[in-house]
Each structure stands twice: as C-alpha cells, then as structure tokens.
Design a protein around this motif. Structure first.
Motif, short mmCIF file in Angstrom:
data_model
loop_
_atom_site.label_atom_id
_atom_site.label_comp_id
_atom_site.label_asym_id
_atom_site.label_seq_id
_atom_site.Cartn_x
_atom_site.Cartn_y
_atom_site.Cartn_z
N LYS A 262 13.47 -25.27 34.42
CA LYS A 262 12.50 -24.50 35.09
C LYS A 262 11.51 -23.68 34.30
O LYS A 262 11.75 -23.23 33.27
CB LYS A 262 13.29 -23.41 35.64
CG LYS A 262 12.59 -22.93 36.64
CD LYS A 262 13.44 -21.99 37.77
CE LYS A 262 12.33 -21.30 38.77
NZ LYS A 262 12.67 -21.29 40.13
N ILE A 263 10.22 -23.92 34.63
CA ILE A 263 9.06 -23.19 34.25
C ILE A 263 8.57 -22.31 35.08
O ILE A 263 8.08 -22.72 36.21
CB ILE A 263 8.04 -24.19 33.51
CG1 ILE A 263 8.61 -25.16 32.43
CG2 ILE A 263 6.95 -23.40 32.93
CD1 ILE A 263 7.82 -26.10 32.03
N THR A 264 8.51 -20.91 34.96
CA THR A 264 7.85 -20.19 35.79
C THR A 264 6.64 -19.56 35.17
O THR A 264 6.66 -19.37 34.01
CB THR A 264 8.77 -18.89 36.20
OG1 THR A 264 9.37 -18.22 35.12
CG2 THR A 264 9.75 -19.46 37.06
N TRP A 265 5.75 -19.27 35.90
CA TRP A 265 4.37 -18.62 35.51
C TRP A 265 4.18 -17.22 36.25
O TRP A 265 4.59 -16.85 37.14
CB TRP A 265 3.34 -19.55 35.62
CG TRP A 265 3.10 -20.03 37.01
CD1 TRP A 265 3.50 -21.07 37.66
CD2 TRP A 265 2.11 -19.24 37.99
NE1 TRP A 265 2.93 -20.94 39.11
CE2 TRP A 265 2.06 -19.88 39.08
CE3 TRP A 265 1.54 -17.95 37.84
CZ2 TRP A 265 1.65 -19.43 40.12
CZ3 TRP A 265 0.72 -17.38 38.96
CH2 TRP A 265 0.76 -18.26 40.00
N ASN B 33 2.70 -15.13 40.84
CA ASN B 33 3.91 -16.09 40.22
C ASN B 33 4.02 -17.05 40.74
O ASN B 33 4.05 -16.99 41.92
CB ASN B 33 4.91 -14.97 39.73
CG ASN B 33 5.83 -14.56 40.88
OD1 ASN B 33 5.46 -13.53 41.82
ND2 ASN B 33 6.80 -15.33 41.14
N GLY B 34 4.79 -18.00 40.01
CA GLY B 34 5.04 -19.27 40.51
C GLY B 34 6.07 -20.13 39.72
O GLY B 34 6.64 -19.70 38.73
N SER B 35 6.06 -21.66 40.07
CA SER B 35 6.50 -22.35 39.04
C SER B 35 5.53 -23.63 38.83
O SER B 35 4.83 -23.77 39.65
CB SER B 35 7.90 -22.69 39.60
OG SER B 35 7.94 -23.52 40.74
N GLN C 9 6.67 -27.80 37.22
CA GLN C 9 7.78 -28.82 37.10
C GLN C 9 7.18 -29.82 36.09
O GLN C 9 6.24 -29.98 35.67
CB GLN C 9 7.92 -29.80 38.15
CG GLN C 9 8.65 -29.20 39.46
CD GLN C 9 9.93 -28.43 38.93
OE1 GLN C 9 10.68 -29.30 38.51
NE2 GLN C 9 9.94 -27.13 39.69
N THR D 16 3.18 -24.17 42.03
CA THR D 16 3.58 -23.54 43.49
C THR D 16 3.38 -21.97 42.93
O THR D 16 3.64 -21.63 41.89
CB THR D 16 5.20 -23.72 43.70
OG1 THR D 16 6.03 -23.44 42.72
CG2 THR D 16 5.12 -25.32 43.96
N GLU E 23 4.90 -18.52 44.35
CA GLU E 23 6.26 -17.74 44.83
C GLU E 23 6.27 -16.65 45.71
O GLU E 23 7.16 -16.24 46.04
CB GLU E 23 7.45 -18.16 43.80
CG GLU E 23 7.63 -19.70 43.46
CD GLU E 23 8.79 -19.84 42.51
OE1 GLU E 23 9.23 -18.84 41.87
OE2 GLU E 23 8.93 -20.83 42.05
N LEU F 155 4.30 -17.74 30.64
CA LEU F 155 5.22 -18.99 30.92
C LEU F 155 6.45 -18.52 30.56
O LEU F 155 6.88 -17.90 29.24
CB LEU F 155 4.99 -20.26 30.14
CG LEU F 155 3.53 -20.85 30.77
CD1 LEU F 155 3.59 -22.20 30.13
CD2 LEU F 155 3.60 -21.26 32.43
N ASP F 156 7.73 -18.58 31.49
CA ASP F 156 9.09 -18.53 30.92
C ASP F 156 9.81 -19.82 31.30
O ASP F 156 9.64 -20.30 32.35
CB ASP F 156 9.52 -17.44 31.93
CG ASP F 156 10.97 -17.25 31.22
OD1 ASP F 156 11.29 -17.26 30.22
OD2 ASP F 156 11.86 -16.71 32.40
#
Length: 189
Positions: free
Chosen positions: A34-37, A47-49, A51, A77, A79, A183-184
């Motif tokens: 998973k990569i979230t931003w 925030n979102g993600s 792939q 995306t 979120e 980015l996480d």
C-alpha cells in the motif's frame, strides 16, 4: 588443451552457481502493498492512495543492493472526499495540471545505492521519474525480509507538477498548494 578447457568451464560454472545463490530478485506483492499520499495546501490537505504496477528488490546475501518500483498513475484515488468532489479532484490529479496520466501512465523509482545501517534500517538512494523527469532522491527504509516501509517527501515542482505552486505563481493566496507531497509506503513480499 582439452584438460584446460574443462577446468575453465568447471570454474565458470562454480562462479555462476555461487553468484546465483548469493543474489536474488525479490518481487513485491502488489495486492498486499500500500502507498498512501497526502498533499497539503494553505487551507487544509487531501489524502489518498496509489497502486504499484510492479516492483522488486535486488538482494545480495539478504541485503538490499538495488531495486525498481513502478507506480500506476491512473490508480490515484482520493480518500478524504466523497461523491462529486472526490471525482473532480481525482480527475484533476490525473489531468495535465498535475500528473498527466494519458501521456505519463507510470512513475518509477530505481534504487541505485543501499547502505545497511543498524538493525533493519537502510539508507537508500535512487532515481525517481515522474512525467519523464528524473531526479535523485534519498530516504531511510526499514526492511525485514517479508516487508519494507518508508516515508518520502517529494517536491512535485521538480517534476513539472506546478499547478497552484506558490513557488511559481504569485497572488494565489489561500489557493496555494505546497510543493511537497508525502508518501507512506508499506511493501509486502
């Protein structure tokens, strides 16, 4: 002569076999990673993600020596919003104002150097490519064999993603979007 040829062939097989057992390519599990931003602006944040399309680490004696990760930019995306606002922001992020996914469907990180520190920590250096622009990036990563994690802060303006940037446009006021996004990254192997 024939004896020397056999010895040389045997030596080559031994060297290649030894290298094969000491180096490996470890593929990322795309579905479990998973990569979230998070992107910030004067009046708040979104925030979102995103792939991964593909990715792997290159290991030698179970230590990171390189790797490559490709992000599917069309998968961005949002979120923190719902409905029409979510759709509008996702469309805007995919447009030429931001990541221009029609012309630039992927972004890529290539690890060029990795230095093991204490425990599971590595100092990583690599080349990040977004919108066909490549710049060096350095960060710390935790790697334990089955997973890896890191946090990155990326200056989007270096990659020609300048919409709403106070660094390039005057008088934006509370419409200013900060240049850095975070980015996480949580990878599973």
């Amino acid at each position: 002569m024939k004896h020397n040829l056999i010895k040389g062939s045997l030596a080559a097989v031994i060297v290649l076999t030894t290298l094969a057992f000491n180096t490996m390519k470890k593929e990322v599990n795309i579905k479990e990673s998973k990569i979230t931003w998070i992107g910030k602006k004067v009046t708040g944040a979104h925030n979102g993600s995103i792939q991964l399309k593909s990715g792997h680490l290159n290991l030698e004696n179970d230590k990171i020596i390189g790797g490559e990760f490709v992000m599917d930019m069309s998968s961005i995306t949002v979120e923190d919003l719902k409905g029409e606002n979510k759709e509008k922001l996702e469309g805007h992020l995919k447009s030429d104002d931001f990541f221009g996914i029609e012309k630039h469907p992927t972004a890529k990180l290539v690890i060029t150097d990795a230095s093991k520190k204490d425990g599971n920590k590595y100092d990583i250096t690599g080349d990040l490519t977004i919108k066909e622009k490549t710049h060096p990036i350095s960060f710390e990563m935790d790697y334990n064999g089955d997973s890896a994690s890191t946090q990155l802060s990326i200056d989007r303006s270096k990659f020609d993603v300048r919409y709403g940037s106070g660094s390039f446009f005057d008088n934006l006021g509370d419409k200013t979007i900060y240049d850095n996004f975070d980015l996480d990254v949580k990878l599973k192997f």
